[in-house]
Design a protein around this motif. Structure first.
Motif, PDB file in Angstrom:
ATOM      1  N   PHE A 104       0.835  -1.205   0.000  1.00 20.46           N
ATOM      2  CA  PHE A 104       0.000   0.000   0.000  1.00 20.46           C
ATOM      3  C   PHE A 104       0.871   1.256   0.000  1.00 20.46           C
ATOM      4  CE2 PHE A 104      -2.829   3.264   1.621  1.00 20.46           C
ATOM      5  CZ  PHE A 104      -4.055   2.950   1.037  1.00 20.46           C
ATOM      6  N   SER A 105       1.855   1.295   0.875  1.00 20.71           N
ATOM      7  CA  SER A 105       2.739   2.468   0.977  1.00 20.71           C
ATOM      8  C   SER A 105       3.533   2.702  -0.300  1.00 20.71           C
ATOM      9  CB  SER A 105       3.720   2.303   2.139  1.00 20.71           C
ATOM     10  OG  SER A 105       3.029   2.266   3.359  1.00 20.71           O
ATOM     11  N   GLU A 106       4.042   1.627  -0.882  1.00 25.26           N
ATOM     12  CA  GLU A 106       4.829   1.754  -2.111  1.00 25.26           C
ATOM     13  C   GLU A 106       3.983   2.311  -3.255  1.00 25.26           C
ATOM     14  OE1 GLU A 106       6.563  -2.063  -3.038  1.00 25.26           O
ATOM     15  OE2 GLU A 106       7.563  -2.154  -1.089  1.00 25.26           O
ATOM     16  N   VAL A 107       2.769   1.820  -3.387  1.00 24.12           N
ATOM     17  CA  VAL A 107       1.917   2.207  -4.514  1.00 24.12           C
ATOM     18  C   VAL A 107       1.230   3.547  -4.272  1.00 24.12           C
ATOM     19  CG1 VAL A 107      -0.106   1.548  -5.881  1.00 24.12           C
ATOM     20  CG2 VAL A 107       1.572  -0.181  -5.244  1.00 24.12           C
ATOM     21  N   LYS A 108       0.691   3.769  -3.071  1.00 23.95           N
ATOM     22  CA  LYS A 108      -0.120   4.974  -2.793  1.00 23.95           C
ATOM     23  C   LYS A 108       0.697   6.144  -2.240  1.00 23.95           C
ATOM     24  CE  LYS A 108      -3.909   5.125  -3.433  1.00 23.95           C
ATOM     25  NZ  LYS A 108      -4.493   5.561  -4.704  1.00 23.95           N
ATOM     26  N   GLY A 109       1.869   5.877  -1.688  1.00 23.00           N
ATOM     27  CA  GLY A 109       2.687   6.947  -1.134  1.00 23.00           C
ATOM     28  C   GLY A 109       2.232   7.423   0.243  1.00 23.00           C
ATOM     29  N   ILE A 110       1.271   6.733   0.830  1.00 24.83           N
ATOM     30  CA  ILE A 110       0.845   6.987   2.208  1.00 24.83           C
ATOM     31  C   ILE A 110       0.671   5.636   2.896  1.00 24.83           C
ATOM     32  CG2 ILE A 110      -0.351   9.167   1.713  1.00 24.83           C
ATOM     33  CD1 ILE A 110      -3.027   7.614   1.909  1.00 24.83           C
ATOM     34  N   THR A 111       0.614   5.655   4.219  1.00 29.02           N
ATOM     35  CA  THR A 111       0.441   4.400   4.954  1.00 29.02           C
ATOM     36  C   THR A 111      -1.041   4.035   5.024  1.00 29.02           C
ATOM     37  OG1 THR A 111       0.193   5.469   7.101  1.00 29.02           O
ATOM     38  CG2 THR A 111       2.449   4.932   6.398  1.00 29.02           C
ATOM     39  N   ILE A 112      -1.308   2.789   5.342  1.00 26.58           N
ATOM     40  CA  ILE A 112      -2.689   2.345   5.553  1.00 26.58           C
ATOM     41  C   ILE A 112      -3.291   3.150   6.700  1.00 26.58           C
ATOM     42  CG2 ILE A 112      -4.117   0.434   6.400  1.00 26.58           C
ATOM     43  CD1 ILE A 112      -2.398  -1.478   4.763  1.00 26.58           C
ATOM     44  N   GLN A 113      -2.492   3.379   7.745  1.00 29.87           N
ATOM     45  CA  GLN A 113      -2.981   4.141   8.896  1.00 29.87           C
ATOM     46  C   GLN A 113      -3.409   5.554   8.483  1.00 29.87           C
ATOM     47  OE1 GLN A 113      -3.675   2.865  11.804  1.00 29.87           O
ATOM     48  NE2 GLN A 113      -4.402   4.798  12.595  1.00 29.87           N
ATOM     49  N   GLN A 114      -2.625   6.201   7.617  1.00 31.78           N
ATOM     50  CA  GLN A 114      -2.998   7.537   7.131  1.00 31.78           C
ATOM     51  C   GLN A 114      -4.289   7.486   6.329  1.00 31.78           C
ATOM     52  OE1 GLN A 114       0.841   8.164   5.254  1.00 31.78           O
ATOM     53  NE2 GLN A 114       1.254   9.920   6.588  1.00 31.78           N
ATOM     54  N   PHE A 115      -4.449   6.435   5.525  1.00 31.04           N
ATOM     55  CA  PHE A 115      -5.677   6.274   4.739  1.00 31.04           C
ATOM     56  C   PHE A 115      -6.881   6.064   5.665  1.00 31.04           C
ATOM     57  CE2 PHE A 115      -8.706   3.862   2.116  1.00 31.04           C
ATOM     58  CZ  PHE A 115      -8.830   4.724   1.035  1.00 31.04           C
ATOM     59  N   ILE A 116      -6.682   5.292   6.723  1.00 23.44           N
ATOM     60  CA  ILE A 116      -7.752   5.066   7.706  1.00 23.44           C
ATOM     61  C   ILE A 116      -8.124   6.396   8.369  1.00 23.44           C
ATOM     62  CG2 ILE A 116      -8.268   4.038   9.975  1.00 23.44           C
ATOM     63  CD1 ILE A 116      -6.642   1.558   9.014  1.00 23.44           C
ATOM     64  N   ILE A 117      -7.129   7.166   8.775  1.00 22.51           N
ATOM     65  CA  ILE A 117      -7.389   8.451   9.436  1.00 22.51           C
ATOM     66  C   ILE A 117      -8.156   9.383   8.502  1.00 22.51           C
ATOM     67  CG2 ILE A 117      -6.294  10.564  10.325  1.00 22.51           C
ATOM     68  CD1 ILE A 117      -4.098   8.658  11.510  1.00 22.51           C
ATOM     69  N   MET A 118      -7.728   9.454   7.238  1.00 21.85           N
ATOM     70  CA  MET A 118      -8.434  10.319   6.277  1.00 21.85           C
ATOM     71  C   MET A 118      -9.898   9.903   6.139  1.00 21.85           C
ATOM     72  SD  MET A 118      -5.485  11.034   3.328  1.00 21.85           S
ATOM     73  CE  MET A 118      -6.144   9.751   2.339  1.00 21.85           C
ATOM     74  N   ASN A 119     -10.156   8.612   6.113  1.00 17.08           N
ATOM     75  CA  ASN A 119     -11.531   8.136   5.993  1.00 17.08           C
ATOM     76  C   ASN A 119     -12.326   8.369   7.271  1.00 17.08           C
ATOM     77  OD1 ASN A 119     -12.447   6.609   3.396  1.00 17.08           O
ATOM     78  ND2 ASN A 119     -10.233   6.358   3.588  1.00 17.08           N
ATOM     79  N   LYS A 120     -11.668   8.232   8.418  1.00 14.00           N
ATOM     80  CA  LYS A 120     -12.353   8.524   9.679  1.00 14.00           C
ATOM     81  C   LYS A 120     -12.739  10.000   9.748  1.00 14.00           C
ATOM     82  CE  LYS A 120     -11.057   6.358  13.551  1.00 14.00           C
ATOM     83  NZ  LYS A 120     -10.200   5.795  14.609  1.00 14.00           N
TER      84      LYS A 120
END
Length: 179
Positions: A104-120
């Protein structure tokens, strides 16, 4: 979660191409026979008409699955899982979390945790606008340790406090109604 309409579209397009499927689910299609390059391209073009994308790259498929699990978990579940998000995602997708996180980090340039926070944060915005729950209830619903933790994270991402965001949106809606 793949919507019923999307599933029906995909199934219909497979049928038109004479392809037999075993399963159409969460961003994946299991096809019984080998698919030719021509059939793959026709399927890709057909799905694009409906705003759907055919992904061949295994890493992109994994990323879409991770995103779907997170979005479903945060936006469409009545209650977030009691286990760690990492355990939940790993269990749901059947992959080691380290592999998922690194991909996820390699492809998206952000961590899964950051993606979770953005969605929260997006979910908090929705809940604030619905005005059915107070901050304490929203904090509990989204598994924040406290209202202050939620408020700090919200402000860090949006630049606004939750209450100021709510006032701003209500004011905009009121101004639209007055037009």
């Amino acid at each position: 979660m793949v919507s019923l309409r999307c599933k029906m579209v995909v199934k219909e397009e497979l049928k038109k191409l004479g392809l037999h499927y075993v399963n159409v689910d969460l961003g994946t299609i299991e096809i019984l026979e080998d698919i030719t390059d021509l059939q793959r391209e026709q399927l890709r073009e057909s799905l694009m008409k409906y705003g759907l994308e055919l992904l061949d790259d295994h890493r992109k498929i994994i990323i879409e699955k991770i995103k779907s699990v997170i979005i479903e978990m945060i936006h469409y579940s009545d209650e977030l899982p009691k286990v760690n998000y990492s355990d939940y995602i790993s269990e749901k997708l059947g992959y080691d979390y380290t592999y998922l996180a690194n991909t996820f980090s390699e492809v998206k340039g952000i961590t899964i945790q950051q993606f979770i926070i953005m969605n929260k944060i997006e979910r908090i915005k929705e809940l604030l606008l619905y005005d059915e729950l107070n901050l304490t209830e929203i904090s509990y619903l989204l598994h924040y340790s406290s209202v202050s933790h939620l408020s700090n994270q919200f402000k860090k991402i949006t630049g606004l406090t939750p209450s100021y965001y709510k006032k701003l949106k209500k004011k905009r809606f009121k101004n639209l109604e007055d037009l």
